[in-house]
Every structure is written in C-alpha cells, then in structure tokens.
Design an enzyme around this catalytic site. Structure first.
Site, PDB file in Angstrom:
ATOM      1  N   ASP A 168      -0.842  12.703  14.610  1.00  0.00           N
ATOM      2  CA  ASP A 168      -1.728  13.870  14.933  1.00  0.00           C
ATOM      3  C   ASP A 168      -0.819  14.727  15.985  1.00  0.00           C
ATOM      4  O   ASP A 168      -0.848  15.966  16.095  1.00  0.00           O
ATOM      5  CB  ASP A 168      -2.748  13.141  15.901  1.00  0.00           C
ATOM      6  CG  ASP A 168      -3.505  12.105  15.006  1.00  0.00           C
ATOM      7  OD1 ASP A 168      -4.113  12.349  14.166  1.00  0.00           O
ATOM      8  OD2 ASP A 168      -3.700  11.063  15.558  1.00  0.00           O
TER       9      ASP A 168
ATOM     10  N   ARG B 246     -20.596   1.209  10.664  1.00  0.00           N
ATOM     11  CA  ARG B 246     -19.738   1.178  11.369  1.00  0.00           C
ATOM     12  C   ARG B 246     -19.416  -0.456  11.763  1.00  0.00           C
ATOM     13  O   ARG B 246     -18.426  -0.713  11.973  1.00  0.00           O
ATOM     14  CB  ARG B 246     -19.851   2.053  12.727  1.00  0.00           C
ATOM     15  CG  ARG B 246     -18.546   1.743  13.674  1.00  0.00           C
ATOM     16  CD  ARG B 246     -18.818   2.652  14.803  1.00  0.00           C
ATOM     17  NE  ARG B 246     -19.720   2.288  15.925  1.00  0.00           N
ATOM     18  CZ  ARG B 246     -19.929   2.833  17.190  1.00  0.00           C
ATOM     19  NH1 ARG B 246     -18.800   3.647  17.418  1.00  0.00           N
ATOM     20  NH2 ARG B 246     -20.759   2.344  17.736  1.00  0.00           N
TER      21      ARG B 246
ATOM     22  N   ARG C  10     -13.030   2.351   5.029  1.00  0.00           N
ATOM     23  CA  ARG C  10     -14.606   2.245   4.866  1.00  0.00           C
ATOM     24  C   ARG C  10     -15.045   2.527   3.353  1.00  0.00           C
ATOM     25  O   ARG C  10     -14.377   3.706   2.974  1.00  0.00           O
ATOM     26  CB  ARG C  10     -15.039   3.398   5.710  1.00  0.00           C
ATOM     27  CG  ARG C  10     -16.582   3.470   5.949  1.00  0.00           C
ATOM     28  CD  ARG C  10     -16.997   4.519   7.011  1.00  0.00           C
ATOM     29  NE  ARG C  10     -16.816   4.824   8.260  1.00  0.00           N
ATOM     30  CZ  ARG C  10     -17.565   4.498   9.077  1.00  0.00           C
ATOM     31  NH1 ARG C  10     -18.774   4.051   8.778  1.00  0.00           N
ATOM     32  NH2 ARG C  10     -17.113   4.200  10.398  1.00  0.00           N
TER      33      ARG C  10
ATOM     34  N   HIS D 221      -7.793   8.075  17.655  1.00  0.00           N
ATOM     35  CA  HIS D 221      -6.996   8.431  16.507  1.00  0.00           C
ATOM     36  C   HIS D 221      -8.445   8.695  15.719  1.00  0.00           C
ATOM     37  O   HIS D 221      -8.834   7.896  14.675  1.00  0.00           O
ATOM     38  CB  HIS D 221      -6.006   7.600  15.888  1.00  0.00           C
ATOM     39  CG  HIS D 221      -5.851   8.073  14.438  1.00  0.00           C
ATOM     40  ND1 HIS D 221      -5.383   9.247  14.021  1.00  0.00           N
ATOM     41  CD2 HIS D 221      -6.222   7.254  13.366  1.00  0.00           C
ATOM     42  CE1 HIS D 221      -5.236   9.203  12.787  1.00  0.00           C
ATOM     43  NE2 HIS D 221      -5.715   8.164  12.303  1.00  0.00           N
TER      44      HIS D 221
ATOM     45  N   GLY E 220      -3.285   0.823  10.610  1.00  0.00           N
ATOM     46  CA  GLY E 220      -4.630   0.650   9.922  1.00  0.00           C
ATOM     47  C   GLY E 220      -5.846   1.132  10.804  1.00  0.00           C
ATOM     48  O   GLY E 220      -5.953   0.700  11.993  1.00  0.00           O
TER      49      GLY E 220
ATOM     50  N   GLY F  53       0.854  -1.048   0.058  1.00  0.00           N
ATOM     51  CA  GLY F  53      -0.036  -0.128   0.019  1.00  0.00           C
ATOM     52  C   GLY F  53       0.998   1.441   0.042  1.00  0.00           C
ATOM     53  O   GLY F  53       2.088   1.147   0.095  1.00  0.00           O
ATOM     54  N   GLN F  54       0.067   2.472   0.123  1.00  0.00           N
ATOM     55  CA  GLN F  54       1.017   3.731  -0.127  1.00  0.00           C
ATOM     56  C   GLN F  54       1.758   3.969   1.382  1.00  0.00           C
ATOM     57  O   GLN F  54       2.820   4.403   1.000  1.00  0.00           O
ATOM     58  CB  GLN F  54       0.010   4.789  -0.691  1.00  0.00           C
ATOM     59  CG  GLN F  54      -1.257   5.031   0.097  1.00  0.00           C
ATOM     60  CD  GLN F  54      -1.577   6.651  -0.086  1.00  0.00           C
ATOM     61  OE1 GLN F  54      -1.065   7.302  -0.462  1.00  0.00           O
ATOM     62  NE2 GLN F  54      -2.606   6.943   0.555  1.00  0.00           N
TER      63      GLN F  54
ATOM     64  N   ASN G 174     -12.644  -5.203   9.574  1.00  0.00           N
ATOM     65  CA  ASN G 174     -11.268  -5.365  10.370  1.00  0.00           C
ATOM     66  C   ASN G 174     -10.981  -6.308  11.420  1.00  0.00           C
ATOM     67  O   ASN G 174      -9.774  -6.853  11.754  1.00  0.00           O
ATOM     68  CB  ASN G 174     -10.978  -4.007  10.739  1.00  0.00           C
ATOM     69  CG  ASN G 174     -10.590  -3.046   9.703  1.00  0.00           C
ATOM     70  OD1 ASN G 174      -9.665  -3.114   9.267  1.00  0.00           O
ATOM     71  ND2 ASN G 174     -11.411  -2.024   9.348  1.00  0.00           N
TER      72      ASN G 174
HETATM   73  P1  NAX Z   1      -3.727   1.356   0.869  1.00  0.00           P
HETATM   74  O1  NAX Z   1      -5.131   1.029   0.485  1.00  0.00           O
HETATM   75  O2  NAX Z   1      -2.597   2.131   0.041  1.00  0.00           O
HETATM   76  O3  NAX Z   1      -2.927   0.080   1.224  1.00  0.00           O
HETATM   77  C1  NAX Z   1      -3.522  -0.858   2.321  1.00  0.00           C
HETATM   78  C2  NAX Z   1      -2.806  -2.082   1.873  1.00  0.00           C
HETATM   79  O4  NAX Z   1      -3.290  -3.278   2.662  1.00  0.00           O
HETATM   80  C3  NAX Z   1      -3.075  -2.760   0.304  1.00  0.00           C
HETATM   81  O5  NAX Z   1      -1.917  -3.026  -0.280  1.00  0.00           O
HETATM   82  C4  NAX Z   1      -3.999  -3.982   1.030  1.00  0.00           C
HETATM   83  O6  NAX Z   1      -3.712  -4.858   0.199  1.00  0.00           O
HETATM   84  C5  NAX Z   1      -3.341  -4.440   2.347  1.00  0.00           C
HETATM   85  N1  NAX Z   1      -4.186  -5.216   3.058  1.00  0.00           N
HETATM   86  C6  NAX Z   1      -5.711  -5.288   3.069  1.00  0.00           C
HETATM   87  N2  NAX Z   1      -5.851  -6.162   4.031  1.00  0.00           N
HETATM   88  C7  NAX Z   1      -4.742  -6.767   4.439  1.00  0.00           C
HETATM   89  C8  NAX Z   1      -4.461  -7.880   5.183  1.00  0.00           C
HETATM   90  N3  NAX Z   1      -5.516  -8.792   5.842  1.00  0.00           N
HETATM   91  N4  NAX Z   1      -3.101  -8.317   5.432  1.00  0.00           N
HETATM   92  C9  NAX Z   1      -2.088  -7.763   4.932  1.00  0.00           C
HETATM   93  N5  NAX Z   1      -2.345  -6.760   3.772  1.00  0.00           N
HETATM   94  C10 NAX Z   1      -3.491  -6.230   3.916  1.00  0.00           C
HETATM   95  O7  NAX Z   1      -3.633   2.101   2.266  1.00  0.00           O
HETATM   96  P2  NAX Z   1      -2.584   3.176   3.090  1.00  0.00           P
HETATM   97  O8  NAX Z   1      -2.763   4.667   2.701  1.00  0.00           O
HETATM   98  O9  NAX Z   1      -1.234   2.545   3.227  1.00  0.00           O
HETATM   99  O10 NAX Z   1      -3.246   3.197   4.638  1.00  0.00           O
HETATM  100  C11 NAX Z   1      -3.301   1.980   5.451  1.00  0.00           C
HETATM  101  C12 NAX Z   1      -4.058   2.354   6.672  1.00  0.00           C
HETATM  102  O11 NAX Z   1      -3.526   3.298   7.378  1.00  0.00           O
HETATM  103  C13 NAX Z   1      -5.584   2.617   6.458  1.00  0.00           C
HETATM  104  O12 NAX Z   1      -6.281   1.944   7.220  1.00  0.00           O
HETATM  105  C14 NAX Z   1      -5.364   4.132   6.672  1.00  0.00           C
HETATM  106  O13 NAX Z   1      -6.939   4.431   7.245  1.00  0.00           O
HETATM  107  C15 NAX Z   1      -4.556   4.240   7.875  1.00  0.00           C
HETATM  108  N6  NAX Z   1      -4.150   5.417   8.399  1.00  0.00           N
HETATM  109  C16 NAX Z   1      -3.826   5.691   9.646  1.00  0.00           C
HETATM  110  C17 NAX Z   1      -3.135   6.785  10.039  1.00  0.00           C
HETATM  111  C18 NAX Z   1      -3.019   6.918  11.409  1.00  0.00           C
HETATM  112  O14 NAX Z   1      -2.428   7.948  12.087  1.00  0.00           O
HETATM  113  N7  NAX Z   1      -2.947   5.901  12.442  1.00  0.00           N
HETATM  114  C19 NAX Z   1      -2.925   7.822   9.074  1.00  0.00           C
HETATM  115  C20 NAX Z   1      -2.968   7.606   7.817  1.00  0.00           C
HETATM  116  C21 NAX Z   1      -3.643   6.493   7.289  1.00  0.00           C
HETATM  117  O15 NAX Z   1      -5.000   7.115   7.162  1.00  0.00           O
END
Ligand code: NAX
Length: 325
Positions: free
Chosen positions: A157, A96, A90, A185, A128, A12-13, A103
């Site tokens: 944050d 929710r 989501r 968060h 996540g 992912g990103q 998750n």
């Molecule tokens: P992306 O959608 O770019 O990447 C997520 C990756 O996780 C994908 O490659 C997907 O294939 C993989 N994935 C999904 N289910 C999986 C599993 N069961 N096992 C292993 N890999 C799995 O999302 P990205 O922008 O990288 O963000 C990841 C998470 O960080 C999201 O839930 C996002 O909401 C959360 N964030 C949390 C933040 C925080 O401060 N706590 C801030 C940034 C971000 O929003």
C-alpha cells in the site's frame, strides 16, 4: 552465516515471485547466504517441488539449500525470517466469521510452531489476508517470542501511494519522503499525504484537496481490486516486492530523514489501542521497528485513522469471540 528463511504458501503466485528474489540476495543483501524452507499444504507439495527445481536451475550462488514440507514444526525449525504468505481466501458465500475461523486454523498452529521451533532472532511478516489479524493470531500463539517480532504487510500500500503521488506530480518516487499508511491492510487504510514530503514541501499542499480525498485515497486503498479486474488475478510480483522491501528495511534499517509503513503491535501510540497490529509510520534501527513519534494529526486524518483502527478492533473482538486468541 547462513540465514534460514521460511516461506508459507510457497507454491502460490506470490511465492513464485518471491522465492527467486530471496535466493538471489534481494531480501537480506548480496553477501548473505540463505537456506530456504518451503511450507505448503499436502496437495501443493508437488508444485512446490517444481518451483524448487527451477530455483536449483538458477544456480544462485547464495542459495545453500531448499527444504519442502507440509509440517509447520519442521518448516520453522531454526528459522530466522518467516514470511507467512499462504492463507485461506474468502470464497463466495463466506461470512467474515468463517474467513477468520479458517485463517485462525492456519495462523494459530503456525504461530505455535514458530514459538516452539524458530531461532531466537526470528522475524515474522504476515502477507496472507486478513494480514493484520492473521498476524495477531500468530503472535498470540507465540508467547515466548517478543511480540514486536510479528508484523503484517502494508508496504505494498505504501509503495502504491508513492507511485500514485509520483505520477500525479511528475516527480521521481525518490523525491517523495515520509509516506505513511495507517491502520488496516484493507479498504479502510489511510494513506497520509499530510506528513509526506516532496522536495521538502508537504505533499498535501501540492495537490488539490478534492484529488487527495476523492481520488488518491480510494485509488490506493482499492488498488488490489483494480489489479484483479485488469489482470484476472491478484497482485503477485508487486506483493512479493513489498515483502522484500519490508524485511530488507527491518533488517538493514531505514534511511536517515525518511520512514516507511509497517503494521506492528501497537504500544498505544496515536491513540491506537495497545496490542492490535496496525500500520504506522516506522523507522528501523538496530533491527527493530520504532513508531515515528510526535506527528500532529488533524481532524480529517484522525477520523480516517480511527475508522481503520475500529475495523481492526472489531476483527480482534471477532477472533476473541471465536476462541482464536
Ligand atoms: P495463492 O492462492 O496463489 O497461493 C496461496 C498458497 O498458499 C497456495 O499455494 C496454498 O496451497 C497455500 N496455503 C494455503 N494454506 C496453507 C497453509 N496452511 N500452509 C501453507 N500453505 C498454505 O495466493 P497468492 O496470490 O500467493 O496470495 C497469498 C496471500 O497474500 C493471500 O491471502 C492474499 O490475499 C494475500 N495478499 C496480501 C497482500 C498484502 O499487501 N498484504 C497483497 C497481495 C495479496 O492479495
């Protein structure tokens, strides 16, 4: 000794911004060799392999090897640091309960795989979303791992709060100490300027109260949405940077005279019910987070902390009802 670091959602990103910094030594320090383990879902394994090829092409001196898998038991085998980034976002029309269930289906099994396979000193950071409650689900599936090894990220944050205050006052971020994010968060989080200090003075006394309440707090709490609006994608490099900061502070300690923010299992401090994973002012000593004690909480802060903690309790009750914990 080589430290094994597992990153989920590696393709992912955030994964893309995170892995290169881990491999170059920013997570644990410039003398610590790392072995990377990338966990992805099956359809994303090929993309993870592409990222691994690029990691190889950096010829990082500290990077001892990379494993790529869709099997959590293998991914967490012997792992010392687990960064749980991959989650189910989501999507339109999702309630929710649906989000928490989806998750739960990820973080329950990953918690169990950590329980059964990780190294004795494992430290877990959940990025996540919904991060606090995903961390709670993972922790409850790992009864053999001390609960305090499960944490969720509010460091982004925290860093956003430092940056907003720094630009408001025209001071370097390094002049600001004792910033705190309390609670979840989410948009209910409470960035606290009543204990933060700038050059030894209380930050809340250096800004007007309208700015603090009507601009600072919502700007920090809604920064994620503002980034999506501007960039067309959610925070990635800044989230990766915060994950690096969190683990670096946890392992290497926080500086004297300062603290940071992390969501950790509550011991009941500040009236936050025991067991939920909530953000606190914390220091790290000898590789363990400790909640900063003895802060006076005024009525305004009390109301804000209680509101965010109430949301965490509701999320906990919802996952309990769904049989996820
Ligand atoms: P992306 O959608 O770019 O990447 C997520 C990756 O996780 C994908 O490659 C997907 O294939 C993989 N994935 C999904 N289910 C999986 C599993 N069961 N096992 C292993 N890999 C799995 O999302 P990205 O922008 O990288 O963000 C990841 C998470 O960080 C999201 O839930 C996002 O909401 C959360 N964030 C949390 C933040 C925080 O401060 N706590 C801030 C940034 C971000 O929003």
């Amino acid at each position: 000794m080589t430290v094994k670091v597992t990153v989920t959602g590696a393709a992912g990103q955030i994964g893309y911004a995170l892995l290169f910094r881990i491999a170059s030594g920013h997570l644990l320090g410039p003398d610590v060799p790392v072995q990377l383990s990338l966990l992805e879902i099956t359809p994303a394994l090929k993309a993870a392999e592409g990222t691994a090829m690029e990691l190889d092409d950096c010829a990082f001196p500290l990077l001892k090897g990379i494993d790529i898998t869709d099997d959590p038991n293998y991914a967490f085998n012997g792992t010392n640091v687990a960064l749980l980034v991959g989650a189910r976002p989501r999507t339109a029309g999702m309630e929710r309960g649906d989000l928490l269930s989806a998750n739960g289906g990820i973080f329950g099994p990953q918690g169990r795989a950590i329980n059964d396979n990780a190294a004795d000193d494992v430290r877990v950071l959940v990025v996540g979303n919904p991060a606090n409650t995903n961390a709670l689900i993972a922790q409850r599936h790992a009864p053999d791992v001390p609960a305090d090894r499960f944490t969720a990220m509010t460091r982004l944050d925290h860093n956003r709060a430092l940056s907003q205050l720094s630009s408001k006052l025209g001071v370097p971020v390094t002049d600001i100490k004792k910033m705190t994010i309390w609670g979840n968060h989410s948009a209910t989080q409470y960035p606290d300027l009543y204990h933060a200090e700038v050059g030894g003075k209380i930050a809340a006394e250096l800004v007007d109260q309208d700015w603090l309440k009507d601009t600072f707090i919502p700007t920090v709490a809604k920064r994620g949405a503002a980034i999506i609006e501007a960039r067309g994608a959610s925070s990635a490099a800044s989230a990766a940077n915060a994950a690096i900061d969190h683990v670096h502070s946890w392992v290497n300690g926080t500086p004297e005279g300062d603290w940071t923010s992390a969501a950790i299992v509550s011991d009941g401090s500040y009236g936050v019910p025991e067991g939920i994973i909530s953000s606190f002012p914390v220091v790290s000593r000898n590789g363990q987070w400790e909640i900063v004690q003895g802060l006076d909480i005024d009525d305004f802060s009390r109301g804000k902390i209680d509101a965010s903690v109430k949301e965490l309790q509701e999320e906990r009750d919802a996952v309990k009802e769904l049989g996820l914990i």
